[in-house]
Design an enzyme around this catalytic site. Structure first.
Site, PDB file in Angstrom:
ATOM      1  N   TYR A 100       0.827  -1.206   0.000  1.00 17.90           N
ATOM      2  CA  TYR A 100       0.000   0.000   0.000  1.00 17.90           C
ATOM      3  C   TYR A 100       0.865   1.260   0.000  1.00 17.90           C
ATOM      4  O   TYR A 100       0.599   2.217  -0.741  1.00 17.90           O
ATOM      5  CB  TYR A 100      -0.921  -0.022   1.218  1.00 17.90           C
ATOM      6  N   LYS A 157       0.922   4.133  -2.875  1.00 14.82           N
ATOM      7  CA  LYS A 157       0.544   5.515  -2.573  1.00 14.82           C
ATOM      8  C   LYS A 157       1.714   6.486  -2.721  1.00 14.82           C
ATOM      9  O   LYS A 157       1.509   7.655  -3.071  1.00 14.82           O
ATOM     10  CB  LYS A 157      -0.050   5.593  -1.170  1.00 14.82           C
TER      11      LYS A 157
END
Length: 246
Positions: A154, A158
């Site tokens: 993640y 991001k």
């Protein structure tokens, strides 16, 4: 503020995506509501937008698949018109410690959160360049800014969103298109509601404002970047995190 504009919000069936779609509609935009799995949630968002007096359509597409993204943009163009505002919000999590994370867990998050945004930016960018106007807003995360244990996939996605935002901002600036990112902190959504109480307490201790954010906090930031008030802002990442990133 956004009258006559066509917006596409990915992952808009609930949470931040839904709130953003409603906020853009409230400011005058017609909105395409993308969803991957829950048609019922997306149709509910569409009804809420239409209740505000704006046009809306639900469009199914798995953004991790290029062919789905291409079909989605075609459907939006046929039903509402060419996209003026793209909000890349769709995302998933597959949390695990790095030493235990499978290649599938890593790739699933990269494919949806990072590649999905790339596919949509590429497709929207082509039309925006021709019109010499456009607003692209990508949802990053505080995890992509400062990292977070148990979220290597993640965090990578991001952080990559921020890099892609800066790159495309430079590529499209001469055509009147701005590209920015919003990096939420911990927001009160279904995802954070599932966290154990001890984890929530630890999170709150890291937030100077002492509370989790609300989806509307993110939606307002996105709406600002989508408006002409932000016409001289591009390549930036606005952290909406209650001070967590300080």
């Amino acid at each position: 503020m956004l009258e006559g504009r066509i917006a596409l919000v990915t992952g808009a069936g609930r949470g931040i995506g839904r709130e953003t779609a409603l906020k853009l509609a409230g400011y005058g935009a017609d909105v395409a509501v993308n969803y991957s799995g829950s048609k019922e949630k997306a149709e509910e968002t569409v009804r809420m937008i239409r209740a505000l007096g704006r046009r809306a359509v639900a469009v199914q597409a798995d953004v991790s698949k290029q062919e789905d993204c291409e079909r989605m943009f075609r459907e939006v163009k046929e039903t509402l018109g060419t996209v003026d505002i793209l909000v890349n919000n769709a995302g998933i999590t597959r949390d695990n410690l790095a030493v235990r994370m499978s290649s599938e867990e890593f790739e699933q998050v990269i494919d949806t959160n990072l590649k999905g945004a790339f596919f949509c930016m590429k497709l929207a960018g082509r039309d925006m360049m021709k019109k010499r106007y456009g607003r692209i807003i990508n949802l990053s995360s505080i995890s992509g800014v400062r990292g977070n244990a148990g979220q290597m996939n993640y965090c990578a996605a991001k952080a990559g969103i921020i890099g892609m935002t800066k790159c495309l901002a430079k590529e499209l600036a001469s055509r009147g298109v701005t590209v920015n990112a919003v990096a939420p902190g911990y927001i009160d959504t279904d995802m954070t509601a599932a966290l154990p109480e001890k984890v929530k307490e630890a999170v709150l201790a890291q937030i100077p404002l002492g509370r989790m954010g609300q989806p509307k906090d993110i939606a307002e930031a996105v709406a600002f970047l989508a408006s002409d008030r932000a016409a001289y802002i591009t390549g930036q990442t606005i952290q909406v995190d209650g001070g967590m990133g300080i």
